[in-house]
Write a protein that holds these residues in place. Structure first.
Motif, PDB file in Angstrom:
ATOM      1  N   LYS A 176     -10.820  -6.356   3.231  1.00 41.63           N
ATOM      2  CA  LYS A 176     -11.373  -5.005   3.321  1.00 41.63           C
ATOM      3  C   LYS A 176     -12.083  -4.706   2.007  1.00 41.63           C
ATOM      4  CE  LYS A 176      -7.785  -3.493   6.559  1.00 41.63           C
ATOM      5  NZ  LYS A 176      -6.670  -2.544   6.816  1.00 41.63           N
TER       6      LYS A 176
ATOM      7  N   ARG B 207       0.823  -1.209   0.000  1.00 40.12           N
ATOM      8  CA  ARG B 207       0.000   0.000   0.000  1.00 40.12           C
ATOM      9  C   ARG B 207       0.858   1.260   0.000  1.00 40.12           C
ATOM     10  NH1 ARG B 207      -3.842  -3.152   3.008  1.00 40.12           N
ATOM     11  NH2 ARG B 207      -3.024  -2.506   5.026  1.00 40.12           N
TER      12      ARG B 207
ATOM     13  N   PHE C 151      -6.328  -4.702  -0.630  1.00 42.00           N
ATOM     14  CA  PHE C 151      -7.453  -4.615   0.314  1.00 42.00           C
ATOM     15  C   PHE C 151      -8.319  -5.878   0.246  1.00 42.00           C
ATOM     16  CE2 PHE C 151      -6.963   0.169  -0.027  1.00 42.00           C
ATOM     17  CZ  PHE C 151      -6.589   0.337   1.298  1.00 42.00           C
TER      18      PHE C 151
ATOM     19  N   GLU D  58     -13.089  -0.938   0.710  1.00 38.88           N
ATOM     20  CA  GLU D  58     -11.871  -0.222   0.311  1.00 38.88           C
ATOM     21  C   GLU D  58     -11.347  -0.753  -1.020  1.00 38.88           C
ATOM     22  OE1 GLU D  58     -12.504  -1.509   3.263  1.00 38.88           O
ATOM     23  OE2 GLU D  58     -11.520  -0.413   4.913  1.00 38.88           O
TER      24      GLU D  58
END
Length: 607
Positions: A493, A464, A488, A496
């Motif tokens: 996630k 990231r 993500f 996201e």
């Protein structure tokens, strides 16, 4: 138990002293690890595991101190030691002594870390950094275009890029990669700033003025840390003599750089050796002025990395080989451009893919028939073998040969990293991608491969951190945004992931992430819609991505159907299937190992 007696017992059994000693030792170990782990290039997760083990060990140490006692006969349960035979007071003194020694060492290490952090960025450190830069290192900056025709920028860029490419092939020289060196084009950076950012001791700068059939080339070699000019020369020649000027420039620069270390390289033997090395590095060129100009145009457009510029590059290279069929570098450029279409273009469809692949094969073969040791042509052949022929051993041999000829070429390091991904060795692959980034720090392709595979390897924090750099360098690069979405997605996630992928230039990559993320959120209709659009629009060029979605959604039958279709369509995504987290649910199915064997990717086949 009476609380007073309990705390007294804690004291008698040295539990307090063990707690303090353990905390100090753990802190000392963590500080030592923070210094040593980066030295050995340990991945970030190693430090996390190390700290977790130390934290888990703390309550275990306290329980051990309470329940057991060290006696002259060995370790015994505390309840088995008669009170009159207990030596906990002696053990406590030893623990106190050890604690004092560890505290002194810890204090010394703390002072060292404090002093080191204060010295960061001081002139002394800057001097040390400069001293560590090899004196046989150089960056060739983009020559300024002083021609009245601003459309001649391809020519000034091409002259400097060809010089850079020749110098890269000279043994013993470290030459900054093209993308990083050219990143200072049009900027008012000082020689010191450029030298520090590129890690080189010398800079080659210049200008080109082209007028009709005449060309004037000015070049100079400077010392990066001081800006001191070491050599300069002006050449005004007929356009057909530009090849001789390039050769003379390369030979002079090599002689100057060698002279910095050998107190002069002007003796006849050294001069002859330099001439031979430069001539070997210039293989594959042309003496046809018009073909050469078309080739420079091809390279100029190639470096823009877009669908439109790829078409312009293709036309320029094609014209160059028509004018000089023996122009090996132009054939290699043609092959690499056709490979680019096969890897990244979704506009030409199935027939277009097949046509580009056939042309890529022809271009690479023609180039290698003319120059068997041409790194540019070997790169094209290795990408064909790796991404479309699934010839893992052939690709390994081609890359071995190419890297021996051009070890500083970041594109070859990327290709070698892709081969290691196919083999399933993510540690080695990431190491090669890091090398490519080190060779060419502002190359978006190198950073994109590094970031993407960090995500695949589960190193999410670093991935990231890398993806914004990719976006900054080239927001239109495939996977620049969807790769962050993949990071993500793997971490669970989902929202996201979907949001991050929306801005990706590759619609197929965007749809892949959205289809999986919405499935993870149990927003089934939206997942179905994204999968349907992916299938309807990109079935001929993204069969592998469609298989990934079905595998992620648990539809194994459809996943294997699309994997087989991807194999028939020579989908380059299959090269990463062994470590693809989106295919993880397929590993327990007997069809997985069967398909791996069909691809030549079974463990015994890769030995």
């Amino acid at each position: 138990m009476n609380p007073k007696n309990f705390f007294a017992e804690l004291k008698r059994r040295n539990v307090y002293k063990v707690a303090v000693a353990y905390a100090l030792v753990a802190w000392l170990l963590i500080q030592a690890a923070s210094i040593l782990f980066p030295t050995f290039d340990a991945p970030p997760w190693v430090m996390k595991v190390f700290v977790a083990v130390l934290v888990l060990g703390f309550p275990i140490a306290l329980v051990f101190s309470w329940a057991f006692e060290i006696t002259p006969e060995g370790i015994k349960r505390e309840e088995d030691v008669p009170p009159n035979e207990s030596i906990t007071h002696h053990t406590g003194r030893k623990i106190v002594g050890i604690t004092i020694v560890v505290a002194v060492i810890a204090a010394g290490l703390f002072v060292y870390q404090l002093v080191r952090s204060k010295n960061t960025g001081t002139p002394r450190q800057s001097e040390a950094t400069t001293a560590s830069i090899s004196q046989k290192s150089v960056a060739v900056l983009a020559f300024a275009n002083l021609s009245d025709d601003k459309g001649s920028e391809y020519f000034s860029d091409g002259i400097s890029e060809e010089l850079l490419t020749v110098l890269q092939k000279i043994p013993g020289l470290h030459v900054a990669a093209r993308t990083s060196a050219f990143s200072f084009k049009g900027k008012n950076a000082t020689a010191q700033e450029i030298g520090q950012k590129l890690g080189v001791a010398h800079l080659v700068e210049g200008s080109v003025r082209k007028s009709g059939n005449s060309v004037r080339i000015a070049a100079r070699l400077t010392r990066a840390n001081t800006g001191e000019e070491l050599w300069s020369e002006n050449f005004t020649r007929d356009l057909k003599d530009v090849f001789a000027v390039q050769t003379e420039l390369a030979q002079t620069i090599v002689a100057q750089l060698r002279g910095q270390l050998t107190d002069g390289a002007a003796d006849p033997a050294a001069k002859a050796a330099i001439q031979a090395q430069v001539q070997a590095a210039e293989k594959g060129g042309t003496k046809n002025v018009e073909a050469h100009q078309y080739y420079l145009q091809g390279r100029f457009y190639t470096n823009r990395h877009s669908e439109k510029s790829a078409g312009e590059a293709l036309a320029a290279y094609q014209r160059a080989v028509e004018l000089d069929p023996a122009f090996a570098l132009a054939w290699a450029g043609l092959a690499q451009t056709h490979v680019w279409y096969c890897e990244f273009s979704s506009e030409s469809g199935r027939k277009g893919f097949d046509a580009h692949l056939a042309s890529a094969r022809e271009g690479a073969a023609r180039a290698l028939a003319l120059e068997p040791n041409l790194p540019e042509a070997l790169l094209a052949r290795s990408e064909i073998e790796l991404n479309f022929d699934f010839d893992w051993k052939g690709a390994a041999e081609t890359l071995r040969k190419a890297l021996a000829l051009a070890p500083a070429d970041p594109a070859l390091r990327i290709a070698a990293g892709n081969l290691e991904v196919a083999r399933g060795d993510m540690t080695r692959a990431i190491e090669l991608y890091r090398q490519a980034v080190a060779l060419d720090p502002v190359n978006p392709r190198a950073r994109s491969f590094l970031a993407f595979n960090l995500a695949v390897a589960g190193q999410f924090a670093e991935a990231r951190a890398e993806f914004p750099r990719v976006v900054e360098l080239n927001p239109a690069a495939p996977w620049a945004h969807a790769g962050l979405g993949l990071s993500f997605l793997i971490e669970g996630k989902f929202e996201e992931a979907a949001v991050a992928a929306q801005d990706d230039a590759g619609e197929w990559a965007q749809l892949l992430i959205v289809a999986c993320a919405r499935w993870g959120e149990k927003r089934i209709p939206e997942s179905d819609a994204a999968l349907a659009q992916l299938t309807e629009t990109f079935a001929d060029v993204a069969a592998y991505q469609i298989a990934e979605v079905h595998a992620y959604r648990g539809d194994k039958d459809r996943a294997f159907e699309w994997l087989e279709r991807a194999r028939r369509q020579r989908d380059g995504g299959l090269a990463g299937m062994r470590r693809d987290p989106l295919l993880a649910d397929l590993h327990s199915d007997p069809r997985w190992n069967t398909f791996l064997r069909t691809m030549g990717l079974a463990d015994d086949q890769l030995k």
